[in-house]
Design an enzyme around this catalytic site. Structure first.
Site, PDB file in Angstrom:
ATOM      1  CG  ASP A 178      -1.760  -1.249   1.298  1.00 42.21           C
ATOM      2  OD1 ASP A 178      -1.643  -2.105   0.407  1.00 42.21           O
ATOM      3  OD2 ASP A 178      -2.516  -1.381   2.269  1.00 42.21           O
ATOM      4  CD  GLU A 410      -0.010  -6.113   8.718  1.00 44.62           C
ATOM      5  OE1 GLU A 410      -0.054  -5.538   9.830  1.00 44.62           O
ATOM      6  OE2 GLU A 410      -0.702  -5.767   7.747  1.00 44.62           O
TER       7      GLU A 410
END
Ligand code: 9WN
Length: 441
Positions: A178, A410
């Site tokens: 992103d 993550e």
């Protein structure tokens, strides 16, 4: 099973058990959320990676994961980047996307209206090759083949604008990376001051210093609002989108997925020809248009500005994954990867999303520095495919070491190996299972 991680067998068994527990915690009956709080819906490329992990330990779940994602597929073949659960604290949610008003979008489940990298055919082929029960494997391939073929047809029809065969992404979220520094240039040209009022949900569940900035989020939301106002019509978006990039990672994954779809076609007696032709054309595009001789890596191409994006990220090495570079070039890239990008971890190494010496490197901020498991897994597969087994083994050792030391995060800080972002993260667990159970290079 041979020991390859430098730890006793029971330590590895513990890791496998723990990885399965992470997947169990995120399994919601038909699909797997990426993590307990931050990501309450089903994401597209997460589903592919998660299915690759389940392929080793729970084939039915692997199938169901893929099936659930394709329930959100649009009539034109688009596989949305999010298939929404009935509930979940996430922004932008289905009421903001309003995708169901678009022609060909499903009414239920509700979905987003953009895509993510197409790892799905690769996941399905890996599953099929691990299946113990030939008959069921074949039935599943018959079931998903038309879905995959429609998905790839969408990408090659709607996202390839030029003769060069390269697919475009129209939103940073479509890259899966992103807030990568890759997008700073193209996003910087977007007009500001038009963002509708909204409230971020991610900041309720994550440390804000690890997430994209408000300015970045405003641009993400602006683009969604634009696509929504264009009715998610690909022809209109292609004309109007101020953000259009031919991304190295996306196209590398697409080439491998086309090759894998051709293999699936052969397994079920369908014609592999069209998929092989797509793979060839896109691979040629990567080679001719994205290779940068001066930097010795592949660069994204900013379509609107019509120039390369001269930023070195982990994704610059992704064409190793589908075997696009010649072996001589691949050898040079692998050495460069180790020398320039890799950081040492537990007797091995891993690759941060952005180089530690680059201006703007941030060790714990999302795609601006941290080590991500999925990109490293793709690079690992690339090193293996070329037979660079020592490098592959070292990368594998580094990745296993990160999880052993810090848990299933993550992403990880490349300066000290600490875990950040969401905890109990599904694709980290799934791809760790793949690394551990697939044997050593
Ligand atoms: C937006 C789910 C997804 C991943 C992406 C990652 C992040 C979403 C977000 O989480 O993106 O799609 O809300 O930040 O960047 O790769 O698929 O795990």
């Amino acid at each position: 099973m041979r020991e390859t991680t430098g730890a006793p067998d029971d330590a590895r068994t513990d890791l496998v058990t723990e990885a399965r527990a992470v997947l169990d915690e995120n399994w919601l009956g038909r699909w797997t959320r990426p993590s307990p709080r931050l990501y309450p819906h089903q994401w597209s490329w997460d589903a592919g990676f998660v299915a690759m992990g389940y392929a080793w330990v729970d084939e039915r779940r692997a199938e169901e994961e893929v099936r659930s994602l394709f329930r959100g597929q649009w009539a034109d073949g688009l596989v949305p980047h999010i298939v929404f659960a009935e509930e979940g604290d996430y922004f932008p949610g289905p009421d903001f996307w309003r995708a169901e008003r678009a022609a060909g979008a499903p009414v239920r489940p509700r979905t987003s209206g953009i895509v993510q990298p197409p790892v799905h055919a690769t996941a399905v082929l890996r599953l099929a090759r691990r299946r113990r029960h030939g008959g069921r494997a074949r039935a599943f391939l018959d079931e998903v083949f038309p879905r995959l073929a429609a998905w790839h047809a969408y990408l090659h029809r709607e996202r390839v604008r030029h003769e060069d065969g390269l697919a475009e992404i129209w939103h940073p979220w479509e890259s899966g990376m992103d807030n990568s520094p890759l997008w700073d240039g193209p996003l910087g040209r977007l007009p500001t001051g038009r963002t509708p009022a909204y409230e971020r949900a991610d900041l309720r569940h994550a440390d804000p210093s690890e997430r994209p900035t408000q300015a970045e989020y405003d641009r993400y939301v602006d683009l969604v609002a634009l696509f929504r106002d264009l009715g998610y019509d690909p022809a209109r978006i292609r004309e109007a989108t101020p953000f259009a990039v031919q991304d190295v990672l996306f196209n590398s994954i697409l080439v491998q997925a086309d090759l894998d779809l051709a293999a699936i076609a052969r397994e079920i007696g369908a014609d592999p020809g069209p998929f092989e032709a797509w793979a060839r054309t896109t691979a040629r595009g990567i080679e001719r248009k994205l290779w940068n001789e001066g930097l010795g890596i592949y660069l994204d191409h900013d379509v609107r500005a019509d120039h390369p994006i001269p930023v070195r990220t982990a994704a610059a090495y992704a064409p190793l994954f589908p075997g696009v570079p010649s072996s001589a070039r691949a050898r040079a890239m692998a050495e460069d990867l180790v020398l320039r990008m890799a950081v040492e971890v537990d007797g091995g190494w891993a690759v941060p999303s952005f180089g530690l010496d680059e201006p703007g490197f941030l060790p714990t901020n999302y795609w601006r520095g941290p080590i991500w498991f999925n990109v490293n897994w793709l690079l690992y597969q690339g090193l293996r495919r070329y037979g660079f087994d020592t490098h592959a083994a070292d990368l594998r050792r580094g990745l296993v070491g990160l999880v052993r030391r810090s848990g299933f995060h993550e992403h990880y800080d490349p300066t000290d190996g600490a875990g950040h972002g969401a905890r109990r993260f599904a694709w980290t667990a799934a791809l760790l299972l793949d690394l551990l159970l697939d044997g050593e290079p």
